[in-house]
Design an enzyme around this catalytic site. Structure first.
Site: not given
Ligand code: ZN
Length: 336
Positions: A164, A259
């Site tokens: 993050e 992703h």
């Molecule tokens: Zn990410």
């Protein structure tokens, strides 16, 4: 659109496991709107700041702030005094690991916080009710507790915290648009530096490391099916991943969720680090960081990033054919 889901869990997985009515996916849509605004603010402020001003900011360690959402959706929540001494495991872990990420970037890469100017790092824990994700919303991190079925507390995997925060670093360096190839590179930067951070915390060599992303946040449901992680950088397409990824550029399609396409540069990093040996952050990580900080490139193609790492291997380790060949061979193995 600069950033659609800078979260750890892809939308498709949430809809697959939580259903079309996914609570987490709905909240993520709101988070995304805020993030796009923050990304644009970063771009404007960087364009306005004279070159060098940010880099010359006083190099003090960034403040690490933890807020408690107490299971509401309002950010940032209530400030926690002395989070490092908290009896609440999520608060303490969030503080300890975020502090360690800041130390990792400082010690290993000479970077002072995500903006390289000592920006305070703000995190909110206990976000929402059974919220199955962790996010960088453009200006802060937020972590759900998970529903204790699919996921458990998102602060439990140190690589998730490194992931993050690295979205913040990317926002201040490459400024990658979160779609298509640049989106895949954006997600990959977060996995690569998140995994490296986890290995650094454990002082592991590349062969000791398991290269898993999100191993500690898996809940009982996926575990019962033999799923051990969200992603596996060493084996991106494996059945033991909750979100298996392609890892050869011939399998990339435009519009693919970042992703998934991130599996391609993830695997190149894994291959390079393994061929070089030792600890991932010592050489492969330095090359990746040099490529990441060599100027913004919002719509970067994967082949352009690969070229930057090939160039960086030669400028950082001139004459070291083992390193230079390892980088070149790693990208060739993923078709770049
Ligand atoms: Zn990410």
């Amino acid at each position: 659109m600069y950033c659609r889901y800078c979260s750890i869990v892809p939308n498709e997985v949430l809809r697959r496991l939580e259903g079309d009515d996914s609570y987490t996916a709905k909240i993520d849509a709101e988070v995304r709107k805020v993030r796009n605004q923050a990304m644009q603010l970063t771009r404007v402020s960087q364009e306005m700041a004279p070159q060098g001003l940010l880099a010359n900011a006083i190099a003090t360690a960034p403040k690490i702030l933890v807020y408690d959402c107490k299971h509401t959706n309002s950010l940032p929540g209530t400030p926690v005094t002395n989070p490092g001494g908290s009896a609440d495991g999520s608060i303490k872990r969030c503080f300890d690991e975020t502090s360690a990420v800041a130390e990792f970037y400082k010690k290993i890469f000479g970077r002072n916080s995500v903006d390289n100017a000592g920006m305070a790092l703000l995190s909110s824990v206990h976000f929402g009710v059974n919220y199955n994700n962790a996010n960088w919303n453009g200006s802060q991190m937020l972590y759900g507790d998970g529903d204790n079925q699919i996921f458990v507390d998102f602060t439990k995997s140190s690589d998730v915290i490194g992931h993050e925060l690295t979205h913040g670093v990317t926002q201040h360096t490459l400024q990658l648009v979160y779609a298509n190839q640049s989106g895949g590179l954006n997600e990959s930067m977060s996995d690569v530096f998140g995994a490296m951070f986890r290995q650094w915390r454990k002082n592991q060599t590349v062969t000791q490391a398991d290269w898993l992303i999100g191993h500690e946040i898996m809940g009982p449901k996926p575990k019962a099916q033999g799923i051990t992680c969200l992603r596996d950088m060493a084996d991106p397409g494996a059945n033991h991943c909750l979100a298996p990824q392609p890892f050869h550029f011939s399998n990339y399609t435009p519009g693919m969720d970042p992703h998934y396409s991130s599996g391609i540069p993830n695997y190149a990093f894994y291959k390079a680090a393994m061929a070089i040996g030792g600890k991932s952050w010592e050489k492969a990580g330095q090359i990746w960081y040099r490529a990441m900080t060599a100027g913004k490139s919002p719509n970067m193609k994967m082949s352009t990033f690969a070229k930057r790492t090939r160039d960086a291997s030669k400028s950082l380790y001139p004459g070291d054919t083992k390193v230079i060949n390892a980088i070149d061979a790693a990208w060739k193995q993923v078709g770049l």
